[in-house]
Design an enzyme around this catalytic site. Sequence first.
Site, PDB file in Angstrom:
ATOM      1  N   SER A   1      -9.843  -0.444 -22.199  1.00 35.17           N
ATOM      2  CA  SER A   1     -10.437   0.957 -22.838  1.00 35.17           C
ATOM      3  C   SER A   1     -10.308   0.914 -24.241  1.00 35.17           C
ATOM      4  O   SER A   1     -11.126   1.912 -24.720  1.00 35.17           O
ATOM      5  CB  SER A   1      -9.491   2.076 -22.033  1.00 35.17           C
ATOM      6  OG  SER A   1      -8.165   1.694 -22.077  1.00 35.17           O
TER       7      SER A   1
ATOM      8  N   HIS B   1     -14.479   2.079 -16.947  1.00 34.92           N
ATOM      9  CA  HIS B   1     -15.319   2.017 -18.456  1.00 34.92           C
ATOM     10  C   HIS B   1     -16.610   1.166 -17.825  1.00 34.92           C
ATOM     11  O   HIS B   1     -17.473   1.020 -18.812  1.00 34.92           O
ATOM     12  CB  HIS B   1     -14.936   1.493 -19.475  1.00 34.92           C
ATOM     13  CG  HIS B   1     -13.462   2.344 -20.046  1.00 34.92           C
ATOM     14  ND1 HIS B   1     -13.977   3.428 -20.604  1.00 34.92           N
ATOM     15  CD2 HIS B   1     -12.252   2.374 -19.713  1.00 34.92           C
ATOM     16  CE1 HIS B   1     -12.794   4.223 -20.934  1.00 34.92           C
ATOM     17  NE2 HIS B   1     -11.774   3.467 -20.373  1.00 34.92           N
TER      18      HIS B   1
ATOM     19  N   LYS C   1     -16.173   9.565 -16.559  1.00 36.34           N
ATOM     20  CA  LYS C   1     -16.804   9.153 -17.842  1.00 36.34           C
ATOM     21  C   LYS C   1     -18.068   8.857 -17.434  1.00 36.34           C
ATOM     22  O   LYS C   1     -19.096   9.895 -17.734  1.00 36.34           O
ATOM     23  CB  LYS C   1     -15.831   7.831 -18.013  1.00 36.34           C
ATOM     24  CG  LYS C   1     -14.318   8.082 -18.476  1.00 36.34           C
ATOM     25  CD  LYS C   1     -13.583   6.772 -18.742  1.00 36.34           C
ATOM     26  CE  LYS C   1     -12.163   7.729 -19.069  1.00 36.34           C
ATOM     27  NZ  LYS C   1     -11.041   6.697 -18.723  1.00 36.34           N
TER      28      LYS C   1
END
Length: 385
Positions: free
Chosen positions: A180, A208, A239
């Site tokens: 990250s 991610h 996200k």
Amino acid sequence: MTHPFAELDTALTELRAAHLARRRVIVEGVAGAHYRVDGRSLLAFCSNDYLGLAQHPALIEAAREGAARHGVGAGASPLVSGHSAAHEALEAELAAFVGLPRALYFGSGYVANIGLIPALVGRGDAVFSDALNHACLIDGVRLSRAEPHIYPHGDLAALEAQLAASPGRRKLVVTDAVFSMDGDVAPLPEMLRLCERFNAWLMIDDAHGFGVLGPDGRGTAAHFGIDSPRLIYMATLGKAAGSAGAFVAADPTMVEWLLQRARSYIFATATPAMVAETLRASLRVIASEGWRRERLQALVARLRAGTVDLPWSHPESATAIQPLIIGANEAALAAMQGLRERGLWVPAIRPPTVPDGTARLRISLSAAHTEADVDRLVTALHEIA
Ligand SMILES: *Cc1c(COP(=O)(O)O)cnc(C)c1O
């Protein structure tokens, strides 16, 4: 009499002196990559909304309709009465999307990880964790009471040696799929081979990678084309997916075990069904709007081409996460401030989020950015360097 919190006050003063105190920024309005803060519009490179879906009309409409149909609260935990038809459909769609047999939806990634790991391993077992894993994986490992083995970042030889030497009954390897704060990708195929050799389970946190990597954004496991019954795939949905929550997908027996045993699933009120409806719309957009991933890749290449002559190291990263390593905390804060004066918002990330001496600007790109936005950032970075 001294104040009951005098000791904390001293500790806070020390944090401030070390340039480690944090402050929240009040965001008033968000339009794509532009955030209004203190009445001023800032071009932001600080969000994990990698595909620009948090403002997508189809998701907003799904939330609105979901609220009208289901209300705004689930009222109870999933095992009591909080599990709706929308949650059930979302889980089936998530599993199909990542190509695994069954999925379980959690309220957030943090909550998922601190529930999953202690459900998987306990006393007498062993966990193997990359030194740069996300804080909630670390917390999950601590809560589990399994024997922790931390291997240096990406060091497969060290992982292999630890696995070979471990007397653990169950063995679990946990890793960020995309790290990250650095944006690099874990060598998952090699890790899976090690897990097969040592009869370990492999849990990957694809916070991610989901939505960004792999065909149609199906994530980092799909990117590598790996598939194994010992794979436990976890990803977050706040996200790239643009809303909130997380899920784990795996073999049906494993998922059933988690449903029975993950305490953070069992003892938390279910997420509102309107969020599940929002995420179902998000999955459709992720699969159908491939141009968002293409734009993101083009912006990554444009940024990297523009930073080669900067005095800071820009580690290899093909993902939306693009760190510029500055080093000292104060220097990183000064760089953030310099960009801020130019109308740009790039966060400075300091220890303990990253190792000491590696304070950095963490640039995150999004399909919500334009080429002109990236050019503006590159120009400002050269001015402050
Ligand atoms: C953001 C993040 C999480 C936490 O997910 P939330 O849904 O924000 O709680 C977990 N793991 C990694 C690697 C993350 O980056």
